[in-house]
Design a protein around this motif. Structure first.
Motif, PDB file in Angstrom:
ATOM      1  N   VAL A  95       5.824   9.723  11.067  1.00 15.74           N
ATOM      2  CA  VAL A  95       5.974   8.706  12.106  1.00 15.74           C
ATOM      3  C   VAL A  95       4.950   8.926  13.216  1.00 15.74           C
ATOM      4  N   TYR A  96       4.703  10.199  13.562  1.00 16.02           N
ATOM      5  CA  TYR A  96       3.720  10.538  14.599  1.00 16.02           C
ATOM      6  C   TYR A  96       2.327  10.053  14.210  1.00 16.02           C
ATOM      7  N   LEU A  97       1.944  10.276  12.964  1.00 16.37           N
ATOM      8  CA  LEU A  97       0.599   9.904  12.523  1.00 16.37           C
ATOM      9  C   LEU A  97       0.423   8.397  12.415  1.00 16.37           C
ATOM     10  N   THR A  98       1.463   7.687  11.982  1.00 18.06           N
ATOM     11  CA  THR A  98       1.339   6.236  11.825  1.00 18.06           C
ATOM     12  C   THR A  98       1.485   5.502  13.153  1.00 18.06           C
ATOM     13  N   GLU A  99       2.392   5.965  13.995  1.00 24.34           N
ATOM     14  CA  GLU A  99       2.667   5.251  15.246  1.00 24.34           C
ATOM     15  C   GLU A  99       1.769   5.709  16.390  1.00 24.34           C
ATOM     16  N   GLU A 100       1.694   7.005  16.603  1.00 31.38           N
ATOM     17  CA  GLU A 100       0.926   7.535  17.732  1.00 31.38           C
ATOM     18  C   GLU A 100      -0.582   7.450  17.487  1.00 31.38           C
ATOM     19  N   LEU A 101      -1.009   7.762  16.245  1.00 29.26           N
ATOM     20  CA  LEU A 101      -2.439   7.775  15.933  1.00 29.26           C
ATOM     21  C   LEU A 101      -2.895   6.540  15.151  1.00 29.26           C
ATOM     22  N   LEU A 118      -2.534   5.522  12.034  1.00 30.40           N
ATOM     23  CA  LEU A 118      -3.112   5.741  10.715  1.00 30.40           C
ATOM     24  C   LEU A 118      -2.347   4.936   9.674  1.00 30.40           C
ATOM     25  N   SER A 119      -3.001   4.627   8.547  1.00 32.60           N
ATOM     26  CA  SER A 119      -2.339   3.913   7.455  1.00 32.60           C
ATOM     27  C   SER A 119      -1.424   4.854   6.687  1.00 32.60           C
ATOM     28  N   LEU A 120      -0.622   4.270   5.811  1.00 32.77           N
ATOM     29  CA  LEU A 120       0.289   5.094   5.004  1.00 32.77           C
ATOM     30  C   LEU A 120      -0.491   6.085   4.143  1.00 32.77           C
ATOM     31  N   GLN A 121      -1.585   5.623   3.528  1.00 35.64           N
ATOM     32  CA  GLN A 121      -2.344   6.509   2.653  1.00 35.64           C
ATOM     33  C   GLN A 121      -3.083   7.592   3.443  1.00 35.64           C
ATOM     34  N   GLU A 122      -3.595   7.243   4.619  1.00 36.69           N
ATOM     35  CA  GLU A 122      -4.217   8.256   5.475  1.00 36.69           C
ATOM     36  C   GLU A 122      -3.196   9.292   5.923  1.00 36.69           C
ATOM     37  N   THR A 123      -2.016   8.801   6.256  1.00 36.02           N
ATOM     38  CA  THR A 123      -0.940   9.718   6.651  1.00 36.02           C
ATOM     39  C   THR A 123      -0.561  10.626   5.498  1.00 36.02           C
ATOM     40  N   GLY A 124      -0.434  10.036   4.304  1.00 34.51           N
ATOM     41  CA  GLY A 124      -0.099  10.842   3.129  1.00 34.51           C
ATOM     42  C   GLY A 124      -1.154  11.890   2.832  1.00 34.51           C
ATOM     43  N   ALA A 125      -2.420  11.538   3.022  1.00 31.52           N
ATOM     44  CA  ALA A 125      -3.501  12.486   2.766  1.00 31.52           C
ATOM     45  C   ALA A 125      -3.448  13.660   3.739  1.00 31.52           C
ATOM     46  N   LEU A 185       2.159  17.367  -2.811  1.00 31.05           N
ATOM     47  CA  LEU A 185       2.094  16.224  -3.712  1.00 31.05           C
ATOM     48  C   LEU A 185       2.972  15.046  -3.288  1.00 31.05           C
ATOM     49  N   SER A 186       4.123  15.327  -2.681  1.00 31.34           N
ATOM     50  CA  SER A 186       5.060  14.243  -2.395  1.00 31.34           C
ATOM     51  C   SER A 186       4.500  13.191  -1.427  1.00 31.34           C
ATOM     52  N   PRO A 187       3.757  13.572  -0.365  1.00 30.54           N
ATOM     53  CA  PRO A 187       3.194  12.516   0.483  1.00 30.54           C
ATOM     54  C   PRO A 187       2.163  11.656  -0.250  1.00 30.54           C
ATOM     55  N   LEU A 188       1.363  12.298  -1.129  1.00 30.49           N
ATOM     56  CA  LEU A 188       0.359  11.547  -1.879  1.00 30.49           C
ATOM     57  C   LEU A 188       1.022  10.579  -2.848  1.00 30.49           C
ATOM     58  N   LEU A 189       1.965  11.087  -3.630  1.00 30.32           N
ATOM     59  CA  LEU A 189       2.654  10.243  -4.603  1.00 30.32           C
ATOM     60  C   LEU A 189       3.473   9.164  -3.910  1.00 30.32           C
ATOM     61  N   GLY A 190       4.272   9.577  -2.932  1.00 26.02           N
ATOM     62  CA  GLY A 190       5.161   8.626  -2.272  1.00 26.02           C
ATOM     63  C   GLY A 190       4.423   7.533  -1.528  1.00 26.02           C
ATOM     64  N   SER A 191       3.414   7.911  -0.743  1.00 27.91           N
ATOM     65  CA  SER A 191       2.699   6.901   0.041  1.00 27.91           C
ATOM     66  C   SER A 191       1.898   5.958  -0.857  1.00 27.91           C
ATOM     67  N   PHE A 192       1.332   6.486  -1.956  1.00 25.32           N
ATOM     68  CA  PHE A 192       0.560   5.635  -2.871  1.00 25.32           C
ATOM     69  C   PHE A 192       1.455   4.592  -3.530  1.00 25.32           C
ATOM     70  N   ILE A 193       2.582   5.013  -4.073  1.00 29.77           N
ATOM     71  CA  ILE A 193       3.485   4.067  -4.752  1.00 29.77           C
ATOM     72  C   ILE A 193       4.081   3.082  -3.748  1.00 29.77           C
ATOM     73  N   ALA A 194       4.493   3.579  -2.569  1.00 27.28           N
ATOM     74  CA  ALA A 194       5.119   2.708  -1.573  1.00 27.28           C
ATOM     75  C   ALA A 194       4.152   1.639  -1.086  1.00 27.28           C
ATOM     76  N   GLU A 195       2.900   2.024  -0.836  1.00 28.39           N
ATOM     77  CA  GLU A 195       1.934   1.065  -0.291  1.00 28.39           C
ATOM     78  C   GLU A 195       1.466   0.073  -1.340  1.00 28.39           C
ATOM     79  N   ASN A 196       1.362   0.482  -2.607  1.00 31.64           N
ATOM     80  CA  ASN A 196       0.820  -0.392  -3.643  1.00 31.64           C
ATOM     81  C   ASN A 196       1.886  -1.130  -4.445  1.00 31.64           C
ATOM     82  N   TYR A 197       3.079  -0.559  -4.553  1.00 32.20           N
ATOM     83  CA  TYR A 197       4.112  -1.180  -5.394  1.00 32.20           C
ATOM     84  C   TYR A 197       5.437  -1.402  -4.675  1.00 32.20           C
ATOM     85  N   GLY A 198       5.559  -0.866  -3.479  1.00 31.21           N
ATOM     86  CA  GLY A 198       6.798  -1.072  -2.728  1.00 31.21           C
ATOM     87  C   GLY A 198       7.743   0.117  -2.839  1.00 31.21           C
ATOM     88  N   PHE A 199       8.658   0.196  -1.883  1.00 29.00           N
ATOM     89  CA  PHE A 199       9.580   1.326  -1.831  1.00 29.00           C
ATOM     90  C   PHE A 199      10.593   1.314  -2.981  1.00 29.00           C
TER      91      PHE A 199
END
Length: 416
Positions: free
Chosen positions: A41-47, A49-56, A356-370
């Motif tokens: 939340v800090y990276l997406t809201e305060e900075l 960043l996109s979901l994939q940038e945050t996941g990275a 791995l979980s931020p990479l996998l989770g953010s990629f699937i969520a952003e491209n295919y939905g939660f």
């Protein structure tokens, strides 16, 4: 009423005072560890960043945690659990004070990597300390007591973190640093004069002295544990983002994590004690994995606040029914001079998952939905369940029985 009181009190009997002190240290440390649930939340809201940038960026935290778990295990075998825990608690403080001052993505990735490397060395050393002050019979309860402290810390931490973050995100990092300082001071003062060696009576069989990286059956077992951890760690990476996506505020997100903490504070020890008496170890683990799968399946189809609470309840129960018993399986197999390496390898599954979980989770969520993300996670849990059950019943148990028979025929000279 007396039966209820007995049910709860029996869960805490027979544990060493050192186990209690280790849990108090964990409680203080984790009460300040409100950073992790709010990093995304800090990276997406305060900075912004996109979901994939945050996941990275979050994956760098996980990558450092992998290295930290490995180093923590190795250093514990060489220097003892005491020095490693004290080092980890105190050396992580400067990084926590520095993070709020950094806005550059690349520098943030680097500092997250270094910070998690240092902080994650704490966990293998802590696990070895728990093993030292527990027996095989109460091992799961000793680990559960420690996790109870951790979960209570996650009640205090995120609840306070939700309030602090509404004022300033920097306060989260500063309070985390203060908690680490207090926990490190207590650790040093209480355990500095203790015997930090693993006693000879815990060196049960010669197979325990091999490297965990040459223990083929255990490596297969651990590989499926990694899949489980990958699914569980969505709790700290994409799940807060999902809550934000459904319209929950930071304070509400903090309250959900706080609810998890207080729920586990009430039921964890009695539930573990009851499960240990009612089911076999592997049956308890299977039940916990099914609970985790149920929690994510609910989110795949519903996002109503009440069902979100029900979902996180199932996920929380999975923590209780899986992790203490997997820890006990590992520690019993590992007892001996290389126990730190075994516990480091086991702790590394959560570090790998943090990577791995931020990479996998953010990629699937952003491209295919939660929804598709939670369905994918549910499928992975079934794979993990099948693999853990098979390797434990067909590999680890068979080797243990075979080794026990060989040990009965050994002379003291052969054992030495």
């Amino acid at each position: 009423m007396s039966n209820i009181i007995t049910f709860f009190s029996d869960a805490y009997k027979g544990l060493a005072k050192e186990s209690w002190m280790l849990s108090i240290i964990m409680l203080i440390y984790r009460s300040g560890s409100m950073v992790l649930p709010f990093l995304g939340v800090y990276l997406t809201e305060e900075l912004s960043l996109s979901l994939q940038e945050t996941g990275a960026i979050l994956s760098f935290y996980g990558l450092g945690a992998i290295l930290g778990a490995y180093l923590g295990g190795r250093l514990t075998d060489r220097t003892g659990y005491f020095k490693v825990q004290v080092f980890s608690l105190f050396i992580c403080i400067p990084g926590l004070l520095l993070i709020p001052q950094i806005k550059n993505i690349y520098f943030l990735s680097l500092i997250f990597f270094l910070q998690s490397t240092i902080s994650e060395t704490f966990l293998p050393a802590n696990a070895v300390a728990i093993t030292k002050y527990s027996s095989a019979e109460n091992r799961a309860r000793a680990f559960s007591l420690n996790r109870l402290a951790l979960n209570l810390g996650f009640f205090i931490g995120p609840s306070l973190g939700g309030i602090l973050s509404s004022v300033s995100y920097s306060l989260i990092f500063y309070v985390n640093a203060a908690a680490a300082c207090i926990a490190g001071s207590i650790m040093y003062l209480y355990f500095r004069n203790k015997d930090h060696r693993i006693s000879a009576d815990k060196m049960i069989t010669s197979q325990h002295f091999r490297s965990p990286y040459r223990d083929t059956a255990f490596l297969i077992f651990i590989s499926f544990c990694v899949i489980y951890a990958l699914c569980l760690m969505q709790l700290f990476s994409t799940l807060p983002l999902f809550y934000q996506h459904t319209g929950l505020s930071k304070i509400e997100i903090g309250m959900i994590f706080g609810y998890c903490g207080i729920l586990l504070f009430i039921v964890e020890m009695p539930l573990v004690n009851w499960a240990a008496k009612t089911f076999s170890t592997i049956q308890t683990v299977v039940l916990g994995l099914l609970s985790l799968c149920t929690g994510y399946l609910i989110l795949a189809f519903y996002s109503h606040p009440y069902l979100i609470i029900l979902s996180v309840t199932f996920i929380s129960f999975s923590n209780v029914l899986v992790i203490p018993f997997l820890s006990a399986i590992t520690s019993i197999r590992a007892e001996g001079k290389n126990i730190g390496a075994y516990m480091g390898l086991f702790g590394g599954i959560f570090s790998i998952a943090l990577f791995l979980s931020p990479l996998l989770g953010s990629f699937i969520a952003e491209n295919y939905g939660f929804s598709r993300l939670w369905l994918t996670i549910s499928l992975l849990i079934i794979i993990a369940l099948s693999g853990i059950y098979y390797t434990y019943t067909q590999k680890l148990s068979e080797e243990k029985n075979s080794t026990s028979e060989n040990e009965k025929n050994k002379s003291p000279e052969e054992y030495k």
